[in-house]
Motif scaffolding. Structure first.
Motif, PDB file in Angstrom:
ATOM      1  N   GLU A 101       0.824  -1.187  -0.088  1.00 55.62           N
ATOM      2  CA  GLU A 101       0.012  -0.116  -0.038  1.00 55.62           C
ATOM      3  C   GLU A 101       0.782   1.133  -0.091  1.00 55.62           C
ATOM      4  O   GLU A 101       0.719   2.197  -0.823  1.00 55.62           O
ATOM      5  CB  GLU A 101      -0.911  -0.194   1.223  1.00 55.62           C
ATOM      6  N   HIS A 102       1.866   1.274   0.940  1.00 57.48           N
ATOM      7  CA  HIS A 102       2.421   2.647   0.968  1.00 57.48           C
ATOM      8  C   HIS A 102       4.093   2.448   1.547  1.00 57.48           C
ATOM      9  O   HIS A 102       4.124   1.462   2.380  1.00 57.48           O
ATOM     10  CB  HIS A 102       1.782   3.615   1.960  1.00 57.48           C
ATOM     11  N   GLY A 103       4.881   3.100   1.171  1.00 53.00           N
ATOM     12  CA  GLY A 103       6.358   3.120   1.725  1.00 53.00           C
ATOM     13  C   GLY A 103       7.476   2.189   1.063  1.00 53.00           C
ATOM     14  O   GLY A 103       8.467   2.298   1.560  1.00 53.00           O
ATOM     15  N   ALA A 104       6.798   1.125   0.265  1.00 48.86           N
ATOM     16  CA  ALA A 104       7.937   0.426  -0.308  1.00 48.86           C
ATOM     17  C   ALA A 104       7.337  -0.317  -1.466  1.00 48.86           C
ATOM     18  O   ALA A 104       5.999  -0.063  -1.815  1.00 48.86           O
ATOM     19  CB  ALA A 104       8.251  -0.817   0.698  1.00 48.86           C
ATOM     20  N   THR A 105       8.225  -0.993  -2.301  1.00 46.85           N
ATOM     21  CA  THR A 105       7.648  -1.574  -3.530  1.00 46.85           C
ATOM     22  C   THR A 105       8.054  -3.174  -3.292  1.00 46.85           C
ATOM     23  O   THR A 105       8.924  -3.542  -2.727  1.00 46.85           O
ATOM     24  CB  THR A 105       8.571  -1.288  -4.525  1.00 46.85           C
ATOM     25  N   ARG A 106       6.991  -3.931  -3.939  1.00 49.25           N
ATOM     26  CA  ARG A 106       7.220  -5.387  -3.794  1.00 49.25           C
ATOM     27  C   ARG A 106       8.035  -5.814  -4.817  1.00 49.25           C
ATOM     28  O   ARG A 106       8.091  -5.380  -6.094  1.00 49.25           O
ATOM     29  CB  ARG A 106       5.731  -6.129  -3.903  1.00 49.25           C
ATOM     30  N   ASN A 107       8.892  -6.988  -4.491  1.00 46.43           N
ATOM     31  CA  ASN A 107       9.957  -7.608  -5.370  1.00 46.43           C
ATOM     32  C   ASN A 107       9.439  -8.893  -5.782  1.00 46.43           C
ATOM     33  O   ASN A 107       8.544  -9.491  -4.949  1.00 46.43           O
ATOM     34  CB  ASN A 107      11.151  -7.607  -4.879  1.00 46.43           C
ATOM     35  N   PHE A 108       9.938  -9.385  -6.996  1.00 48.02           N
ATOM     36  CA  PHE A 108       9.471 -10.689  -7.483  1.00 48.02           C
ATOM     37  C   PHE A 108       8.110 -10.875  -7.649  1.00 48.02           C
ATOM     38  O   PHE A 108       7.397 -11.506  -7.235  1.00 48.02           O
ATOM     39  CB  PHE A 108      10.017 -11.929  -6.548  1.00 48.02           C
ATOM     40  N   GLN A 109       7.521  -9.860  -8.105  1.00 45.22           N
ATOM     41  CA  GLN A 109       5.816  -9.797  -8.599  1.00 45.22           C
ATOM     42  C   GLN A 109       5.543 -10.349 -10.017  1.00 45.22           C
ATOM     43  O   GLN A 109       4.394 -10.139 -10.438  1.00 45.22           O
ATOM     44  CB  GLN A 109       5.337  -8.479  -8.405  1.00 45.22           C
ATOM     45  N   ALA A 110       6.474 -10.762 -10.536  1.00 46.93           N
ATOM     46  CA  ALA A 110       6.358 -11.074 -12.097  1.00 46.93           C
ATOM     47  C   ALA A 110       5.398 -12.094 -12.270  1.00 46.93           C
ATOM     48  O   ALA A 110       4.336 -12.110 -13.260  1.00 46.93           O
ATOM     49  CB  ALA A 110       7.790 -11.255 -12.949  1.00 46.93           C
ATOM     50  N   GLU A 111       5.452 -13.039 -11.499  1.00 49.56           N
ATOM     51  CA  GLU A 111       4.550 -13.994 -11.450  1.00 49.56           C
ATOM     52  C   GLU A 111       3.195 -13.911 -11.123  1.00 49.56           C
ATOM     53  O   GLU A 111       2.301 -14.518 -12.001  1.00 49.56           O
ATOM     54  CB  GLU A 111       5.282 -15.495 -10.709  1.00 49.56           C
ATOM     55  N   LYS A 112       3.097 -12.945 -10.167  1.00 46.67           N
ATOM     56  CA  LYS A 112       1.880 -12.820  -9.784  1.00 46.67           C
ATOM     57  C   LYS A 112       1.044 -11.933 -11.175  1.00 46.67           C
ATOM     58  O   LYS A 112       0.031 -12.287 -11.385  1.00 46.67           O
ATOM     59  CB  LYS A 112       1.854 -11.816  -8.606  1.00 46.67           C
ATOM     60  N   LEU A 113       1.869 -11.041 -11.663  1.00 53.61           N
ATOM     61  CA  LEU A 113       1.267 -10.420 -12.787  1.00 53.61           C
ATOM     62  C   LEU A 113       0.984 -11.027 -13.752  1.00 53.61           C
ATOM     63  O   LEU A 113      -0.045 -10.792 -14.540  1.00 53.61           O
ATOM     64  CB  LEU A 113       2.349  -9.335 -13.009  1.00 53.61           C
ATOM     65  N   LEU A 114       1.859 -11.995 -14.202  1.00 56.72           N
ATOM     66  CA  LEU A 114       1.482 -13.183 -15.221  1.00 56.72           C
ATOM     67  C   LEU A 114       0.207 -13.784 -14.915  1.00 56.72           C
ATOM     68  O   LEU A 114      -0.649 -14.052 -15.869  1.00 56.72           O
ATOM     69  CB  LEU A 114       2.615 -14.082 -15.230  1.00 56.72           C
ATOM     70  N   GLU A 115       0.008 -14.292 -13.787  1.00 54.23           N
ATOM     71  CA  GLU A 115      -1.378 -14.976 -13.497  1.00 54.23           C
ATOM     72  C   GLU A 115      -2.647 -14.105 -13.386  1.00 54.23           C
ATOM     73  O   GLU A 115      -3.543 -14.496 -14.241  1.00 54.23           O
ATOM     74  CB  GLU A 115      -1.245 -15.401 -11.928  1.00 54.23           C
ATOM     75  N   GLU A 116      -2.152 -12.760 -13.358  1.00 46.27           N
ATOM     76  CA  GLU A 116      -3.613 -11.958 -13.030  1.00 46.27           C
ATOM     77  C   GLU A 116      -3.637 -11.637 -14.802  1.00 46.27           C
ATOM     78  O   GLU A 116      -4.813 -11.562 -15.121  1.00 46.27           O
ATOM     79  CB  GLU A 116      -3.099 -10.580 -12.640  1.00 46.27           C
TER      80      GLU A 116
END
Length: 330
Positions: A101-116
């Motif tokens: 939500e706020h203050g940081a960025t999530r790493n290793f999110q490519a698999e999640k984006l692909l599923e979406e």
């Protein structure tokens, strides 16, 4: 001491629970909880990496006006371990995950984006098929072509596996073993031929060196005496060098008995006396030997004789010479 662990407390007769005042707390109140980071993240303020599983003392609250199928959504507040900046994330019961939500960025999110993305494409396709029957036919033909291609690839893989299964590994290993033995045998034969060639070359070289040394030994005495006149070659002795060396050594050890005058000077004829004939015939025998030696020496030619003949004659002459000296001394 027994009253310390009792389960039933004493209630007075006039106890009324309705008269107990209720504690009024706000609905968005926060609780301090101990949790671990649900995913890898990076702080936007200082760039510090926060890995999944790191423990924090976080503040928890219920998100207002957000629910999923009657399930409340919670928000968590943590602080960066380096710069103490505040980072917030909340639960996502729809996807059984957490959302940054706020203050940081999530790493290793490519698999999640692909599923979406796959879910979105599937949803759009379903919506198109509901309103357009021709689109349904096109999608079916595409699926059938794709299925045929997959089957062809699978058949090719099966054929390749069958080819490999037909290979006899024992025969392959046997052929390889035979090949290795043949190679070793060939190498041994090559080594043997090389050794033979080297030995023959060394022997021929040794023979050449020995012959060269013999020729040098025979040529050295002839070079020692340089010729002063060109006509000296005609007066040179034609006998071989080895024969000359033998005759010289013989003459040095025994003496040169080649001429008649020398033998005549060495031998003396014994005179017969009346007393010498009565001594068992010994004087007569010695006189006869000396006379025979003198006659033999007078018949000798002036040419040099071979070593064997010269040796026998010289020994007999020496014996006669010793007898004549003994007789004269007597």
């Amino acid at each position: 001491m027994s009253e310390r662990k009792v389960l039933n407390k004493y209630y007075p007769p006039d106890f009324d629970p309705s008269k107990i005042p209720k504690l009024k707390l706000p609905k968005d109140r926060q609780y301090v909880v101990r949790l671990m980071a649900p995913f890898n993240m990076r702080c936007k303020t200082c760039g510090e990496y926060i890995y999944k599983g790191k423990k924090f003392n976080a503040r928890k609250e219920t998100v207002q006006n957000e629910m999923y199928l009657g399930l409340p959504i919670f928000r968590f507040y943590i602080k960066c371990t380096r710069c103490l900046a505040e980072i917030t994330f909340k639960t996502d019961p729809e996807n059984t995950d957490y959302t940054m939500e706020h203050g940081a960025t999530r790493n290793f999110q490519a698999e999640k984006l692909l599923e979406e993305e796959e879910k979105r494409v599937q949803k759009e396709r379903e919506e198109e098929e509901l309103n357009n029957p021709m689109k349904v036919l096109e999608n079916r033909t595409k699926d059938s072509k794709l299925e045929m291609e997959v089957l062809e690839n699978l058949q090719e893989l099966k054929e390749l596996n069958q080819r490999q299964a037909n290979v006899d590994f024992e025969s392959m290993l046997k052929q390889y073993k035979d090949y290795e033995e043949e190679r070793k045998r060939r190498e041994l034969e090559e080594d043997e031929t090389e050794m033979k060639a080297m030995l023959e070359q060394a022997q021929s070289r040794r023979f050449l060196e020995d012959s060269d040394s013999d020729e040098e030994a025979t040529q050295v005495p002839s070079r020692s005496g340089p010729k002063t006149k060109p006509t000296d070659i005609l007066q040179e002795d034609t006998e071989p060098q080895s024969k000359k060396l033998k005759t010289e050594s013989w003459e040095r050890s025994v003496g040169k008995l080649n001429s008649k005058s020398q033998l005549a000077g060495m031998v003396t004829v014994k005179k017969q006396t009346p007393g010498s004939t009565t001594a068992n015939g010994v004087g007569k025998q010695t006189t006869q030997q000396s006379s025979d030696a003198g006659s033999w020496s007078s018949s000798l030619p002036a040419v040099t004789q071979p070593p064997s003949a010269a040796q026998g004659s010289s020994l007999s002459l020496l014996g006669a010479y010793s007898d004549s000296e003994d007789s004269t001394s007597d």
